[in-house]
Design a protein around this motif. Structure first.
Motif, short mmCIF file in Angstrom:
data_model
loop_
_atom_site.label_atom_id
_atom_site.label_comp_id
_atom_site.label_asym_id
_atom_site.label_seq_id
_atom_site.Cartn_x
_atom_site.Cartn_y
_atom_site.Cartn_z
N PRO A 7 -1.83 -3.00 10.03
CA PRO A 7 -1.41 -1.79 9.31
C PRO A 7 -1.38 -2.02 7.80
O PRO A 7 -1.31 -3.15 7.32
CB PRO A 7 0.01 -1.55 9.84
N GLY A 8 -1.45 -0.93 7.06
CA GLY A 8 -1.27 -1.00 5.62
C GLY A 8 0.11 -1.55 5.32
O GLY A 8 1.05 -1.39 6.09
N GLN A 9 0.25 -2.19 4.17
CA GLN A 9 1.50 -2.86 3.82
C GLN A 9 2.39 -2.04 2.89
O GLN A 9 3.43 -2.51 2.46
CB GLN A 9 1.19 -4.22 3.18
N GLY A 10 1.98 -0.83 2.54
CA GLY A 10 2.80 0.02 1.69
C GLY A 10 2.91 -0.47 0.26
O GLY A 10 3.92 -0.25 -0.40
N LEU A 11 1.88 -1.12 -0.24
CA LEU A 11 1.89 -1.66 -1.60
C LEU A 11 1.34 -0.61 -2.56
O LEU A 11 0.31 -0.02 -2.31
CB LEU A 11 1.04 -2.93 -1.67
N ALA A 12 2.04 -0.38 -3.66
CA ALA A 12 1.66 0.70 -4.55
C ALA A 12 1.30 0.28 -5.97
O ALA A 12 0.77 1.07 -6.72
CB ALA A 12 2.78 1.74 -4.61
N GLN A 16 3.87 -5.30 -6.68
CA GLN A 16 4.06 -5.36 -5.23
C GLN A 16 2.96 -6.16 -4.55
O GLN A 16 3.22 -6.93 -3.63
CB GLN A 16 4.12 -3.95 -4.64
N CYS A 47 -5.89 1.00 4.17
CA CYS A 47 -5.15 1.01 2.92
C CYS A 47 -4.94 -0.42 2.39
O CYS A 47 -5.88 -1.18 2.26
CB CYS A 47 -3.85 1.77 3.10
N SER A 48 -3.72 -0.79 2.10
CA SER A 48 -3.45 -2.09 1.49
C SER A 48 -3.61 -3.26 2.46
O SER A 48 -3.64 -4.41 2.04
CB SER A 48 -2.06 -2.12 0.86
N THR A 66 -11.10 0.96 0.54
CA THR A 66 -9.65 1.01 0.55
C THR A 66 -9.22 2.22 -0.26
O THR A 66 -10.06 2.96 -0.77
CB THR A 66 -9.03 -0.29 -0.02
N SER A 67 -7.97 2.43 -0.39
CA SER A 67 -7.45 3.53 -1.20
C SER A 67 -7.89 3.34 -2.65
O SER A 67 -7.95 2.21 -3.15
CB SER A 67 -5.93 3.57 -1.13
#
Length: 76
Positions: A7-12, A16, A47-48, A66-67
């Protein structure tokens, strides 16, 4: 396994990303991902999550997406 979904790691942002990749468990993840890849498993992420595969060396000489906001980190 035949396939592993990461899963994506929620890094923005850069801080991070750097903190995540410097974390104490990340080297264990790299070894696990490399072992899965070596055994023929398909690795899938979004994503991440792609940053884990890249940092583990599993995207060398491969195309990926990726994003948009993570593109500079991935290129680095």
């Amino acid at each position: 396994c035949d396939a592993l979904v990461i899963p994506g790691q929620g890094l923005a942002d850069a801080a991070q990303v750097d903190a995540f990749l410097a974390g104490p468990d990340v080297s264990d993840w790299f070894a696990f991902l490399r072992a899965c890849h070596a055994s023929g498993a398909t690795l899938v992420t979004s994503c991440s999550g792609v940053l884990l595969l890249a940092a583990a060396g599993l995207l060398d000489e491969r195309a990926c997406t990726t994003s948009w906001f993570l593109a500079p980190f991935l290129a680095h």
